[in-house]
Design a protein around this motif. Sequence first.
Motif, short mmCIF file in Angstrom:
data_model
loop_
_atom_site.label_atom_id
_atom_site.label_comp_id
_atom_site.label_asym_id
_atom_site.label_seq_id
_atom_site.Cartn_x
_atom_site.Cartn_y
_atom_site.Cartn_z
N THR A 91 0.79 -1.24 0.00
CA THR A 91 0.00 0.00 0.00
C THR A 91 0.82 1.29 0.00
O THR A 91 0.39 2.28 -0.58
CB THR A 91 -0.92 0.03 1.23
N LEU A 92 1.98 1.29 0.65
CA LEU A 92 2.66 2.55 0.92
C LEU A 92 3.05 3.30 -0.34
O LEU A 92 2.68 4.47 -0.54
CB LEU A 92 3.89 2.32 1.80
N GLU A 93 3.81 2.65 -1.22
CA GLU A 93 4.28 3.37 -2.42
C GLU A 93 3.11 3.77 -3.31
O GLU A 93 3.11 4.87 -3.87
CB GLU A 93 5.28 2.51 -3.19
N LYS A 94 2.12 2.92 -3.43
CA LYS A 94 0.96 3.27 -4.26
C LYS A 94 0.23 4.48 -3.68
O LYS A 94 -0.18 5.39 -4.42
CB LYS A 94 0.00 2.10 -4.38
N ASN A 95 0.09 4.52 -2.36
CA ASN A 95 -0.56 5.67 -1.74
C ASN A 95 0.22 6.95 -1.98
O ASN A 95 -0.36 8.02 -2.22
CB ASN A 95 -0.74 5.43 -0.24
N ILE A 96 1.55 6.86 -1.92
CA ILE A 96 2.38 8.03 -2.18
C ILE A 96 2.21 8.50 -3.62
O ILE A 96 1.99 9.69 -3.90
CB ILE A 96 3.86 7.72 -1.88
N ASN A 127 -5.42 9.52 10.12
CA ASN A 127 -5.00 8.15 10.40
C ASN A 127 -5.18 7.30 9.15
O ASN A 127 -6.22 7.35 8.49
CB ASN A 127 -5.82 7.56 11.54
N LEU A 128 -4.16 6.51 8.85
CA LEU A 128 -4.19 5.64 7.67
C LEU A 128 -3.69 4.26 8.08
O LEU A 128 -2.50 4.09 8.38
CB LEU A 128 -3.30 6.23 6.56
N ASP A 129 -4.58 3.29 8.12
CA ASP A 129 -4.18 1.93 8.48
C ASP A 129 -3.28 1.35 7.40
O ASP A 129 -3.42 1.66 6.21
CB ASP A 129 -5.40 1.04 8.67
N ALA A 130 -2.34 0.49 7.81
CA ALA A 130 -1.36 -0.06 6.88
C ALA A 130 -1.99 -0.85 5.74
O ALA A 130 -1.38 -0.98 4.68
CB ALA A 130 -0.38 -0.96 7.65
N ASP A 131 -3.20 -1.36 5.93
CA ASP A 131 -3.85 -2.16 4.89
C ASP A 131 -4.75 -1.34 3.98
O ASP A 131 -5.42 -1.88 3.11
CB ASP A 131 -4.66 -3.30 5.51
N ASN A 132 -4.77 -0.02 4.15
CA ASN A 132 -5.67 0.85 3.39
C ASN A 132 -5.01 1.45 2.15
O ASN A 132 -3.86 1.91 2.22
CB ASN A 132 -6.17 2.00 4.26
N TYR A 133 -5.76 1.47 1.05
CA TYR A 133 -5.39 2.26 -0.12
C TYR A 133 -6.17 3.57 -0.06
O TYR A 133 -7.40 3.56 0.01
CB TYR A 133 -5.74 1.51 -1.40
N LEU A 134 -5.45 4.69 -0.09
CA LEU A 134 -6.14 5.98 -0.04
C LEU A 134 -7.04 6.19 -1.24
O LEU A 134 -8.14 6.72 -1.13
CB LEU A 134 -5.11 7.12 0.01
N GLY A 135 -6.56 5.77 -2.40
CA GLY A 135 -7.27 6.07 -3.65
C GLY A 135 -6.69 7.31 -4.29
O GLY A 135 -6.27 8.26 -3.61
N LYS A 136 -6.65 7.33 -5.60
CA LYS A 136 -6.06 8.45 -6.33
C LYS A 136 -6.89 9.72 -6.08
O LYS A 136 -8.10 9.72 -6.27
CB LYS A 136 -6.01 8.14 -7.82
N GLY A 137 -6.23 10.75 -5.62
CA GLY A 137 -6.90 12.03 -5.42
C GLY A 137 -7.48 12.26 -4.04
O GLY A 137 -8.08 13.30 -3.78
N PHE A 138 -7.29 11.29 -3.10
CA PHE A 138 -7.87 11.48 -1.77
C PHE A 138 -7.28 12.71 -1.08
O PHE A 138 -8.02 13.50 -0.48
CB PHE A 138 -7.63 10.24 -0.91
N GLN A 146 -16.80 8.62 -2.03
CA GLN A 146 -16.27 8.10 -3.29
C GLN A 146 -15.78 6.66 -3.10
O GLN A 146 -14.97 6.38 -2.23
CB GLN A 146 -15.10 8.98 -3.76
N SER A 147 -16.26 5.78 -3.94
CA SER A 147 -15.95 4.35 -3.81
C SER A 147 -14.45 4.07 -3.92
O SER A 147 -13.94 3.13 -3.30
CB SER A 147 -16.71 3.54 -4.86
N GLU A 148 -13.73 4.89 -4.70
CA GLU A 148 -12.29 4.65 -4.89
C GLU A 148 -11.48 4.94 -3.63
O GLU A 148 -10.30 4.59 -3.55
CB GLU A 148 -11.75 5.49 -6.06
N PHE A 149 -12.10 5.55 -2.63
CA PHE A 149 -11.40 5.84 -1.38
C PHE A 149 -11.61 4.75 -0.32
O PHE A 149 -11.16 4.90 0.81
CB PHE A 149 -11.88 7.17 -0.80
N TYR A 150 -12.26 3.65 -0.70
CA TYR A 150 -12.64 2.63 0.27
C TYR A 150 -11.91 1.30 0.08
O TYR A 150 -12.28 0.31 0.70
CB TYR A 150 -14.15 2.37 0.20
N ASN A 151 -10.87 1.27 -0.73
CA ASN A 151 -10.19 0.01 -0.99
C ASN A 151 -9.19 -0.33 0.13
O ASN A 151 -8.50 0.54 0.65
CB ASN A 151 -9.45 0.06 -2.32
N ALA A 152 -9.17 -1.61 0.48
CA ALA A 152 -8.25 -2.09 1.50
C ALA A 152 -7.92 -3.54 1.22
O ALA A 152 -8.66 -4.25 0.52
CB ALA A 152 -8.87 -1.95 2.90
#
Length: 359
Positions: A20-25, A95-106, A178-184
């Motif tokens: 998740t980390l690099e993708k979120n960045i 707060n961002l849990d380690a298993d969470n994807y923020l989603g593009k544009g969050f 937004q649904s794209e902000f809910y991926n984990a």
Amino acid sequence: MKRISFCITCMNRLEHLQKTLEKNILDNFFVNEIEFVILDYNSQDGLEEWVFQSMMKYIEMGILVYYRTTEPVHYLRSHSRNMAFRLASGNIVCNLDADNYLGKGFAEFILKEFQNKKTIFYVSSLAKRDVVGRVCLNKLDFVAIRGYNEAFVGYGFEDVDLFGRLLDRGLKQCIFLQSEFYNAIVHSNEDRISQEEMFKKYQDIYMNYVNPCLTEVLILYADGNFGMGTIQDNVSMNCNLVNAPYGIKRCLDERFRIAIRKKWEEGLWNNIGNEILLSIKGKSLLFYKNQEGLYHCDRQYYKITDADLIVEIIMVMTEALNFFRIKYSVRNSLAINPEGFGVGSVCKNFDYSHKIILA
């Protein structure tokens, strides 16, 4: 100073952070506006080495900051998040849990919302467990309410309690939809609690089923301590109530929770041949061993051996105990974190010659 800090606390969750980390960045790449703060909460799974070998370029850019503390033995959700939020430089903390994807544009979405609206905080819809912990708020508001309640131990309720105190402060709750902000990352419940104190210390769990909504629980810990009490399933009892609250108010309403009934007792236990002796505040209880588990006062306590059920019980119990603690705190007008919050020492970006002391 950054505008927003995404705070990630991590104890032995390297496998998730690697995904998740690099993708979120990269999905929220605003070097001058945003930072990702990792608090390595004494991980022993190679997290430190992985960050040093694979993520140093982002540290050098200034978009990633790595802190490590070697003090914790168990994962403490409230304490770890308080440390990370205190270390964050952003005006807005999330707060961002380690298993969470923020989603593009969050990040862009949150920055615009906080620029255009005052006295707000942002949470999820609370409909998806893996994203319930996502909360964005002004750091000044976080400090004013003295952070997450560190009286809570184990899984659950620390975030809902925080949301409730933000509402009490007069802030408006906003929800990102937004649904794209809910991926984990999908993972087991054991992963959720594997570093929690109750899960790591329990030796045996026994239950006496009183009725479909009432169960007595006895937990024996390997260190000679025990906890016992009765849990009541108010959810099943009140599921059809008319005009029931929703969202945060529902989570804070005892009618819609599995709760501790009356009291939770703790003490010491001893194994005496074919008996278990419990000592509680000057009194003793004797339980007799049998094939099913333990027998006491015409009540059969069945020993739980199914691994998945044990995980579920511990999750339910820690949430119920935390809810019990907040009720006690409110009833007795106790202050939140009177001795301070997020206290401890950390090293920053692999500089082990200088420790940062959070007092």
